[in-house]
Design an enzyme around this catalytic site. Structure first.
Site, short mmCIF file in Angstrom:
data_model
loop_
_atom_site.label_atom_id
_atom_site.label_comp_id
_atom_site.label_asym_id
_atom_site.label_seq_id
_atom_site.Cartn_x
_atom_site.Cartn_y
_atom_site.Cartn_z
N LYS A 193 0.90 -1.12 -0.29
CA LYS A 193 -0.29 0.08 0.04
C LYS A 193 1.07 1.05 0.04
O LYS A 193 1.34 1.50 0.98
CB LYS A 193 -0.86 -0.39 1.22
N GLY A 245 7.38 4.54 8.07
CA GLY A 245 6.62 5.66 8.56
C GLY A 245 6.92 6.27 9.62
O GLY A 245 8.44 6.19 10.84
N SER A 246 5.82 6.28 10.23
CA SER A 246 5.87 7.03 11.68
C SER A 246 5.97 6.36 13.43
O SER A 246 5.76 4.85 12.35
CB SER A 246 4.77 8.31 12.55
N THR A 247 6.90 6.49 13.61
CA THR A 247 6.88 5.80 15.70
C THR A 247 5.58 5.94 15.84
O THR A 247 4.93 3.84 16.39
CB THR A 247 7.57 6.20 16.38
N GLU A 248 5.47 6.85 15.45
CA GLU A 248 3.53 6.45 16.17
C GLU A 248 2.93 4.77 15.75
O GLU A 248 2.18 4.21 16.48
CB GLU A 248 2.50 7.85 16.43
N GLY A 250 3.79 3.13 13.58
CA GLY A 250 5.62 1.83 14.27
C GLY A 250 4.84 1.50 15.25
O GLY A 250 3.91 -0.48 15.15
N GLU A 267 10.70 0.37 9.59
CA GLU A 267 11.92 1.54 9.54
C GLU A 267 10.63 3.06 10.43
O GLU A 267 9.69 3.00 9.41
CB GLU A 267 12.40 1.69 8.22
N CYS A 301 13.54 10.64 6.91
CA CYS A 301 13.56 9.79 7.77
C CYS A 301 14.97 10.36 8.49
O CYS A 301 15.23 9.96 10.61
CB CYS A 301 12.82 8.52 7.71
N GLU A 398 10.11 14.85 16.15
CA GLU A 398 10.63 15.07 15.04
C GLU A 398 9.68 16.39 13.87
O GLU A 398 8.39 15.48 14.09
CB GLU A 398 10.70 13.34 14.17
P1 NAI Z 1 1.79 7.98 9.12
O1 NAI Z 1 2.71 7.05 9.55
O2 NAI Z 1 0.64 8.09 9.39
O3 NAI Z 1 1.90 7.14 7.89
C1 NAI Z 1 2.77 6.18 6.74
C2 NAI Z 1 2.00 4.78 5.88
O4 NAI Z 1 1.56 4.32 7.41
C3 NAI Z 1 1.33 5.33 4.89
O5 NAI Z 1 1.29 4.90 4.14
C4 NAI Z 1 -0.17 5.73 5.76
O6 NAI Z 1 -1.69 5.11 4.75
C5 NAI Z 1 0.41 4.03 6.87
N1 NAI Z 1 -0.82 4.19 7.88
C6 NAI Z 1 -1.47 4.90 9.01
N2 NAI Z 1 -1.78 4.27 10.01
C7 NAI Z 1 -2.01 2.99 9.67
C8 NAI Z 1 -2.75 2.35 10.76
N3 NAI Z 1 -2.99 2.70 11.71
N4 NAI Z 1 -2.28 0.77 10.35
C9 NAI Z 1 -1.48 0.35 9.14
N5 NAI Z 1 -0.75 1.50 8.60
C10 NAI Z 1 -0.81 2.82 8.69
O7 NAI Z 1 2.66 8.75 8.33
P2 NAI Z 1 2.26 10.27 8.38
O8 NAI Z 1 0.92 10.55 9.02
O9 NAI Z 1 1.76 10.41 6.74
O10 NAI Z 1 3.17 10.98 9.22
C11 NAI Z 1 3.54 11.97 9.99
C12 NAI Z 1 4.81 12.06 10.63
O11 NAI Z 1 5.37 10.66 10.44
C13 NAI Z 1 5.90 13.00 9.84
O12 NAI Z 1 5.68 13.84 10.27
C14 NAI Z 1 6.83 11.89 10.38
O13 NAI Z 1 7.15 13.16 11.19
C15 NAI Z 1 7.03 10.53 9.94
N6 NAI Z 1 6.69 9.56 9.70
C16 NAI Z 1 8.07 9.95 9.15
C17 NAI Z 1 8.51 8.55 7.74
C18 NAI Z 1 10.38 8.14 7.85
O14 NAI Z 1 10.11 7.70 7.13
N7 NAI Z 1 10.01 7.51 9.32
C19 NAI Z 1 7.75 8.49 6.46
C20 NAI Z 1 6.13 9.35 6.87
C21 NAI Z 1 6.06 10.37 8.02
#
Ligand code: NAI
Ligand code: MG
Length: 801
Positions: A193, A245-248, A250, A267, A301, A398
């Site tokens: 996804k 994606g986000s630690t939250e 994760g 990651e 990240c 972050e």
């Molecule tokens: P996110 O962690 O919500 O999104 C990343 C992916 O996870 C997206 O594909 C999203 O649709 C999916 N996702 C969201 N909730 C989910 C769930 N409950 N179960 C499974 N998949 C889920 O990140 P977001 O909201 O776009 O960004 C928020 C913050 O996260 C950013 O400000 C940044 O600090 C951090 N982030 C870190 C990244 C990294 O590469 N380490 C990448 C993106 C965001």
């Protein structure tokens, strides 16, 4: 028209827009909306749900994309499952050809993908063209090679199965490549996804899969938001989840998959330090910072978002940095001369704004250059925050935007301390002309990737991934492939371990016979072993252990929460063990083996008395334990790292580092052999351990501290807390100073451990209640144990002028 002499004065560039008519035409052909890519076909959502995606630089709608629900995820998982059998059965060199074909097709369409990525994400075309897409192509070529080699390089391993992969929006096609290429190379099939802000390059990639003739169902792409992601992580047909994606989120995924047996790699976020010593080449360091935090608008990240600069050069550094920022060009991402493009979405822009505002209220000074920033579209200027306290929100959280926070230090020790003062541990960058200072610092940093006099270097051959709350698992190179493979024996479900009931109710001293199985009983209650000392349990209670025939054999301490905390503290202090050379640890382990062998009779009787009275089997278990100790003693100075073949004139060192403090809960089968099989690899690699032995056989472990005491094992390296494994495991899982936890117990306990380990996102290894045949060298020993006892740090050192 500007005058020539005017242009000479400003040295301004005219606009140099990248042509995008191919992408516009491709989007126009899809004006009725994109479907999901399931089983090799594009299909709309059953319920017709869809959403729009935009160009963040202009606000223009680019396309309509389907929102995947349960029906779509079910269908995608089913098609991936169907494809898995034949795909995994293909010879590696056939799979290699498919990956090679994908690499070639991507290479031929580099310009198309770069433009599409830039329009969807807002990143400058210079970056998508020169960094993102070339790395994507490199990733497929590299993994085509791994497909070729998987059987010979990873004997006794199998693909994991159907992989659910969830990726973010900051490097959409690159993150897809990091997930899909290794999964396919190893023989898995995927349901991926993309992020809801940036799904378009993934859909274009789906078309390439068709063009490459990839068998239907090997790659499935379902678009949607977090709800769709959650459906993937919760789906029982998924064998592995890979998330960036986000630690939250994760943490949510760790909880959602707990106990399911799904393999997991995370990651997550970072707050990576960028350390500048006073002897650094400041001009290079300034260019480094620009690449570290203003690359991709800081939405990286591993962005070097915390500048730690030596006090003596801080002022000069800030001045140079400000002068450099005045020359950055912020604007149209499709313009080839643009340095910084748009922020991906309004939500992210608001988040950046509010964090910067919070920084101001917490007392930081905010500086922005006087350069022009477009009024329209989602732009944020490059920003430098100084006068930042180490505990300030902006120094800890972050920001994920083009915002650098700067702090100063005086000594290398202080630099390392500040750098490690973070819950994250993804990357770090060190600038010094002294290689000694730089490498000493690199070794002490808690980070998965360290760049010396460089920053944001990536290559398919090197692993990438974090320490601490930046997640676990690696992507890229040999270490990344393990995330998509499982030891062959682990794949075969084993019969559940026979549960041995233990009564932990506090009983008066047992009325034990003076002699059990021909050996005089120790007429004392075994204590705990913490910090190299025998200590009474904090609660002051003991429980009784019985022989298989029901006779009481003796008592062991009933450890509690406080005892675990004390043991963790003792382990935390025994840091010198992690620093000594591998061959020193080898000597100690050989000595342990020698001393155990000398006590063969005593241990034989002890095991026989507790297990089933079978002395022959018990004697063999002791002998196997001695051999196992020798095996890991031998490995202590041999399980070494690698020098990855990445870029020319770069040394990329993959170092196997110990976790630090580990916890181990032992299973009920083979009480001595299992204990040794788990403790020996952990300490051989330099970890200090807190061990909870099998409750029913705890006296085997408490006898063992006599062996440790006489074998030069420093106090605190092995700490033994006896008692109720299930309740102690909860305390361990909750403890934030434990970095890795191996739990071998019940299915329920395994779930509990995975669920609770989310606090500091400790790496867990659990058995889901399945038995391990410890005597079998395929299962009970080997590199898998050493791999699990370490985490890989990749250190990049460029050389030459
Ligand atoms: P996110 O962690 O919500 O999104 C990343 C992916 O996870 C997206 O594909 C999203 O649709 C999916 N996702 C969201 N909730 C989910 C769930 N409950 N179960 C499974 N998949 C889920 O990140 P977001 O909201 O776009 O960004 C928020 C913050 O996260 C950013 O400000 C940044 O600090 C951090 N982030 C870190 C990244 C990294 O590469 N380490 C990448 C993106 C965001
Ligand atoms: Mg978009």
């Amino acid at each position: 028209m500007p005058q020539v002499k005017e242009i000479f004065r400003t040295m301004d560039y005219g606009p140099a827009p990248e042509a995008n008519q191919d992408v516009i035409a491709w989007l126009a052909a899809k004006k009725d909306g994109f479907g999901h890519f399931i089983g090799g076909e594009f299909v709309p959502s059953k319920d017709g749900a869809a959403f729009d995606v935009f160009n963040p630089a202009t606000g223009a709608k680019l396309a309509q994309v389907a929102q995947g629900g349960k029906a779509e995820i079910d269908a995608a998982v089913e098609s991936a499952r169907k494809a898995f059998g034949p795909w995994s059965a293909l010879p590696g060199d056939t799979r290699a050809r498919y990956l090679y074909a994908l690499a070639r097709l991507l290479q031929k369409r580099e310009r198309f993908f770069s433009v599409l990525e830039t329009m969807d994400n807002g990143k400058p075309i210079r970056e998508s063209r020169d960094i993102d897409i070339p790395l994507v192509v490199r990733h497929y070529y590299h993994h085509a090679g791994w497909a070729e080699l998987i059987e010979s390089e990873f004997p006794n391993h199998k693909p994991v199965g159907v992989c659910g992969q969830i990726i973010p929006w900051n490097f959409p096609l690159l993150m897809l490549a990091w997930k899909v290429a290794p999964a396919l190379a190893a023989g898995n099939t995927v349901v991926l996804k993309p992020a809801e802000f940036t799904p378009l390059t993934a859909l274009a990639f789906a078309e390439l899969c068709r063009e490459a003739g990839l068998p239907a169902g090997v790659v499935n792409i379902v678009t949607g938001d977090g709800r769709t992601g959650a459906l993937i992580t919760e789906h029982p047909g998924i064998d592995k989840v890979a998330f960036t994606g986000s630690t939250e989120v994760g943490r949510i995924i760790r909880k959602a998959t707990a106990g399911s047996g799904k393999k997991l790699s995370l990651e997550l976020g970072g707050k990576s330090p960028f350390i500048v010593f006073d002897d650094a080449d400041l001009d290079s360091a300034v260019e480094g910072i620009v690449d570290a935090i203003w690359f991709n608008q800081g939405q990286v990240c591993c962005a070097g978002s915390r500048l730690l600069v030596h006090e003596a050069v801080a002022e000069r550094m800030h001045a140079k940095l400000k002068a450099r920022l005045e020359t950055l060009r912020v604007g149209d991402p499709l313009d080839k001369a643009t340095d910084m493009g748009a922020i991906v979405d309004a939500v992210q822009l608001d988040r950046i704004r509010s964090l910067v505002e919070q920084g101001r209220t917490e007392g930081a000074a905010c500086w922005q250059p006087s350069i022009a920033v477009p009024e329209k579209g989602l732009f944020f200027p490059p920003t430098l925050m100084t006068n930042v306290a180490p505990a300030a929100t902006i120094a800890q959280e972050e920001i994920f935007g083009p915002v650098l926070v700067s702090m100063t230090f005086r000594t290398p020790d202080e630099a390392v301390q500040l750098a490690n003062n973070s819950r994250y541990g993804l990357a770090a960058s060190i600038w010094s002309e002294s290689i000694n200072v730089a490498l000493d610092c690199a070794a002490r940093l808690k980070a998965g990737v360290v760049w010396v006099n460089s920053t944001n270097l990536f290559d398919a051959a090197a692993g990438f991934g974090g320490y601490r709350e930046s997640g676990f698992g690696r992507e890229g190179g040999r270490e990344g492939l393990y995330e998509y493979l499982a030891p062959a024996w682990e794949k075969k479900a084993e019969e559940p371990a026979p549960a041995r009931k233990v009564d932990f109710s506090v009983t008066p001293a047992a009325e034990t016979p003076a002699v059990v199985s021909g050996v005089p009983r120790f007429d004392r209650t075994a204590k705990l072993y913490i910090g190299g000392k025998q200590t009474r349990p904090d609660g002051g209670y003991s429980y009784t252990l019985y022989a298989a025939n029901g006779a009481a054999v003796g008592q062991a301490g009933l450890g509690n929460r406080k005892d675990i905390r004390n043991a963790v503290e003792a382990a935390g202090k025994a840091t010198s063990w992690s620093g000594v050379a591998g061959h020193n640890r080898a000597q100690v382990l050989y000595y342990v083996a020698e001393n155990l062998e000398a006590r063969t009779d005593e241990f034989t009787h002890r095991i026989a008395s507790l297990v089933d009275g079978n002395e022959d089997a018990a004697r063999e278990e002791v002998a196997a334990s001695v051999r196992r100790l020798a095996f890991y003693a031998a490995h202590a100075d041999k399980y070494d790292g690698q020098v990855h073949s990445t870029r020319s004139r770069h040394v990329t060192l993959a170092m196997n580092e110990p976790w630090g403090t580990m916890a181990i809960c032992c299973p009920d089968e083979a009480p001595l052999l299992a204990f040794v099989s788990l403790v020996a690899p952990a300490i051989a690699m330099g970890n200090r351990v807190v061990v909870v032995p099998s409750p029913a056989h705890a006296l085997v472990a408490t006898d063992f501290y006599q062996v440790l005491d006489t074998s030069d094992v420093p106090g605190g390296v092995v700490n033994i807390v006896t008692g109720d494994r299930e309740s102690l495991a909860k305390t361990i899982a909750d403890h934030d100073d434990i970095s890795a936890f191996w739990y071998f117990g019940t299915a329920e306990g395994s779930k509990e451990v995975e669920q609770r380990s989310t606090g500091n996102l400790k790496a867990t290894w659990v058995n889901y209640g399945r038995a391990v045949r410890w005597a079998d060298a395929q299962q009970g020993q080997g590199r898998e144990f050493l791999r699990r006892a370490t985490q890989v740090k990749n250190i990049w050192v460029p050389y030459g002028e």
